[in-house]
Design a protein around this motif. Structure first.
Motif, PDB file in Angstrom:
ATOM      1  N   GLU A  87       0.857  -1.182   0.000  1.00 54.66           N
ATOM      2  CA  GLU A  87       0.000   0.000   0.000  1.00 54.66           C
ATOM      3  C   GLU A  87       0.889   1.226   0.000  1.00 54.66           C
ATOM      4  O   GLU A  87       1.737   1.374   0.867  1.00 54.66           O
ATOM      5  CB  GLU A  87      -0.893   0.019   1.234  1.00 54.66           C
ATOM      6  CG  GLU A  87      -1.914  -1.086   1.269  1.00 54.66           C
ATOM      7  CD  GLU A  87      -2.815  -1.011   2.483  1.00 54.66           C
ATOM      8  OE1 GLU A  87      -2.705  -0.030   3.259  1.00 54.66           O
ATOM      9  OE2 GLU A  87      -3.631  -1.923   2.662  1.00 54.66           O
ATOM     10  N   THR A  88       0.693   2.090  -0.974  1.00 56.99           N
ATOM     11  CA  THR A  88       1.492   3.303  -1.092  1.00 56.99           C
ATOM     12  C   THR A  88       0.564   4.503  -1.009  1.00 56.99           C
ATOM     13  O   THR A  88      -0.533   4.483  -1.563  1.00 56.99           O
ATOM     14  CB  THR A  88       2.254   3.316  -2.428  1.00 56.99           C
ATOM     15  OG1 THR A  88       2.974   2.098  -2.565  1.00 56.99           O
ATOM     16  CG2 THR A  88       3.230   4.473  -2.495  1.00 56.99           C
ATOM     17  N   ARG A  89       1.002   5.534  -0.333  1.00 58.20           N
ATOM     18  CA  ARG A  89       0.186   6.742  -0.165  1.00 58.20           C
ATOM     19  C   ARG A  89       0.866   7.939  -0.830  1.00 58.20           C
ATOM     20  O   ARG A  89       2.084   8.059  -0.806  1.00 58.20           O
ATOM     21  CB  ARG A  89      -0.036   7.024   1.311  1.00 58.20           C
ATOM     22  CG  ARG A  89      -0.746   5.853   1.986  1.00 58.20           C
ATOM     23  CD  ARG A  89      -1.323   6.223   3.320  1.00 58.20           C
ATOM     24  NE  ARG A  89      -1.954   5.067   3.923  1.00 58.20           N
ATOM     25  CZ  ARG A  89      -3.181   4.636   3.642  1.00 58.20           C
ATOM     26  NH1 ARG A  89      -3.918   5.281   2.787  1.00 58.20           N
ATOM     27  NH2 ARG A  89      -3.681   3.576   4.240  1.00 58.20           N
ATOM     28  N   ARG A  90       0.053   8.771  -1.415  1.00 60.21           N
ATOM     29  CA  ARG A  90       0.499  10.018  -2.020  1.00 60.21           C
ATOM     30  C   ARG A  90      -0.558  11.077  -1.760  1.00 60.21           C
ATOM     31  O   ARG A  90      -1.635  10.802  -1.250  1.00 60.21           O
ATOM     32  CB  ARG A  90       0.696   9.874  -3.532  1.00 60.21           C
ATOM     33  CG  ARG A  90       1.807   8.934  -3.953  1.00 60.21           C
ATOM     34  CD  ARG A  90       3.177   9.543  -3.675  1.00 60.21           C
ATOM     35  NE  ARG A  90       4.235   8.704  -4.172  1.00 60.21           N
ATOM     36  CZ  ARG A  90       4.875   7.792  -3.443  1.00 60.21           C
ATOM     37  NH1 ARG A  90       4.541   7.600  -2.189  1.00 60.21           N
ATOM     38  NH2 ARG A  90       5.847   7.086  -3.964  1.00 60.21           N
ATOM     39  N   VAL A  91      -0.267  12.311  -2.154  1.00 60.44           N
ATOM     40  CA  VAL A  91      -1.219  13.420  -2.035  1.00 60.44           C
ATOM     41  C   VAL A  91      -1.334  14.069  -3.410  1.00 60.44           C
ATOM     42  O   VAL A  91      -0.322  14.343  -4.058  1.00 60.44           O
ATOM     43  CB  VAL A  91      -0.745  14.459  -0.997  1.00 60.44           C
ATOM     44  CG1 VAL A  91      -1.714  15.631  -0.926  1.00 60.44           C
ATOM     45  CG2 VAL A  91      -0.586  13.816   0.369  1.00 60.44           C
ATOM     46  N   LEU A  92      -2.575  14.294  -3.844  1.00 59.32           N
ATOM     47  CA  LEU A  92      -2.826  15.011  -5.090  1.00 59.32           C
ATOM     48  C   LEU A  92      -2.989  16.486  -4.773  1.00 59.32           C
ATOM     49  O   LEU A  92      -3.743  16.855  -3.880  1.00 59.32           O
ATOM     50  CB  LEU A  92      -4.112  14.499  -5.755  1.00 59.32           C
ATOM     51  CG  LEU A  92      -4.620  15.339  -6.940  1.00 59.32           C
ATOM     52  CD1 LEU A  92      -3.696  15.195  -8.138  1.00 59.32           C
ATOM     53  CD2 LEU A  92      -6.043  14.951  -7.300  1.00 59.32           C
ATOM     54  N   PHE A  93      -2.272  17.320  -5.505  1.00 60.88           N
ATOM     55  CA  PHE A  93      -2.455  18.767  -5.460  1.00 60.88           C
ATOM     56  C   PHE A  93      -3.031  19.157  -6.809  1.00 60.88           C
ATOM     57  O   PHE A  93      -2.464  18.818  -7.849  1.00 60.88           O
ATOM     58  CB  PHE A  93      -1.120  19.486  -5.254  1.00 60.88           C
ATOM     59  CG  PHE A  93      -0.562  19.348  -3.871  1.00 60.88           C
ATOM     60  CD1 PHE A  93      -0.629  20.409  -2.974  1.00 60.88           C
ATOM     61  CD2 PHE A  93       0.034  18.168  -3.452  1.00 60.88           C
ATOM     62  CE1 PHE A  93      -0.113  20.279  -1.701  1.00 60.88           C
ATOM     63  CE2 PHE A  93       0.546  18.034  -2.182  1.00 60.88           C
ATOM     64  CZ  PHE A  93       0.471  19.098  -1.305  1.00 60.88           C
ATOM     65  N   ALA A  94      -4.168  19.834  -6.817  1.00 64.11           N
ATOM     66  CA  ALA A  94      -4.843  20.232  -8.056  1.00 64.11           C
ATOM     67  C   ALA A  94      -5.307  21.679  -7.923  1.00 64.11           C
ATOM     68  O   ALA A  94      -5.432  22.205  -6.812  1.00 64.11           O
ATOM     69  CB  ALA A  94      -6.030  19.312  -8.325  1.00 64.11           C
ATOM     70  N   PRO A  95      -5.570  22.349  -9.040  1.00 64.33           N
ATOM     71  CA  PRO A  95      -6.010  23.749  -8.983  1.00 64.33           C
ATOM     72  C   PRO A  95      -7.339  23.915  -8.241  1.00 64.33           C
ATOM     73  O   PRO A  95      -8.180  23.006  -8.234  1.00 64.33           O
ATOM     74  CB  PRO A  95      -6.172  24.129 -10.455  1.00 64.33           C
ATOM     75  CG  PRO A  95      -5.356  23.146 -11.212  1.00 64.33           C
ATOM     76  CD  PRO A  95      -5.400  21.883 -10.410  1.00 64.33           C
ATOM     77  N   ILE A  96      -7.517  25.076  -7.653  1.00 68.27           N
ATOM     78  CA  ILE A  96      -8.778  25.425  -7.003  1.00 68.27           C
ATOM     79  C   ILE A  96      -9.919  25.221  -8.000  1.00 68.27           C
ATOM     80  O   ILE A  96      -9.798  25.570  -9.162  1.00 68.27           O
ATOM     81  CB  ILE A  96      -8.751  26.907  -6.522  1.00 68.27           C
ATOM     82  CG1 ILE A  96      -7.790  27.077  -5.363  1.00 68.27           C
ATOM     83  CG2 ILE A  96     -10.140  27.416  -6.149  1.00 68.27           C
ATOM     84  CD1 ILE A  96      -8.248  26.453  -4.076  1.00 68.27           C
ATOM     85  N   GLY A  97     -11.014  24.632  -7.528  1.00 76.64           N
ATOM     86  CA  GLY A  97     -12.170  24.401  -8.381  1.00 76.64           C
ATOM     87  C   GLY A  97     -12.194  23.030  -9.033  1.00 76.64           C
ATOM     88  O   GLY A  97     -13.177  22.668  -9.673  1.00 76.64           O
ATOM     89  N   THR A  98     -11.120  22.253  -8.862  1.00 73.84           N
ATOM     90  CA  THR A  98     -11.093  20.908  -9.445  1.00 73.84           C
ATOM     91  C   THR A  98     -12.135  20.033  -8.749  1.00 73.84           C
ATOM     92  O   THR A  98     -12.216  20.009  -7.532  1.00 73.84           O
ATOM     93  CB  THR A  98      -9.693  20.278  -9.301  1.00 73.84           C
ATOM     94  OG1 THR A  98      -8.748  21.115  -9.972  1.00 73.84           O
ATOM     95  CG2 THR A  98      -9.658  18.885  -9.904  1.00 73.84           C
TER      96      THR A  98
END
Length: 118
Positions: free
Chosen positions: A65-76
């Motif tokens: 099990e691998t964990r990451r974080v998604l960063f996306a533009p405001i409003g996504t």
């Protein structure tokens, strides 16, 4: 190039189940998955973790099990249980409700991701 542009430079696809339909017996079945692209994203390790953001389970098979974080533009439009598909083919499941951080210098939407392999 700005710091924002240097970090948030990946295009990902968000995949989610389409509108459910009914089969010939009247049972509800998942609809055709819907996919859309989002530019200016980043998929990075969780805060403060440079290595070791995965765990292994040894019980007659090896599950990682691998964990990451998604960063996306405001409003996504990111929702719990969406699947994030990276350009390299990696598929990440969104866990929990995404967080919108609008009052920061790098305003963005943030979502916890999990990949299970093995």
């Amino acid at each position: 190039m700005s710091l924002f542009g240097q970090i948030f430079n990946e295009t990902v696809e968000i995949e989610r189940p389409g509108t459910p339909t009914r089969d010939s017996t009247g049972s509800e079945v998942p609809g055709t998955p819907v996919r859309f692209s989002v530019e200016r994203c980043a998929v990075i390790p969780p805060y403060g973790v440079t290595v070791g953001s995965s765990t292994e389970t040894h019980d007659a098979s090896t599950t990682i099990e691998t964990r990451r974080v998604l960063f996306a533009p405001i409003g996504t439009d990111v929702r719990p249980a969406d699947v994030i598909v990276r350009s390299n083919g990696e598929r990440w499941q969104v866990e929990g409700r995404p967080n919108t951080l609008a009052a920061t210098s790098l305003a963005h939407v943030e979502a916890a991701l999990k990949e299970v392999t093995g």
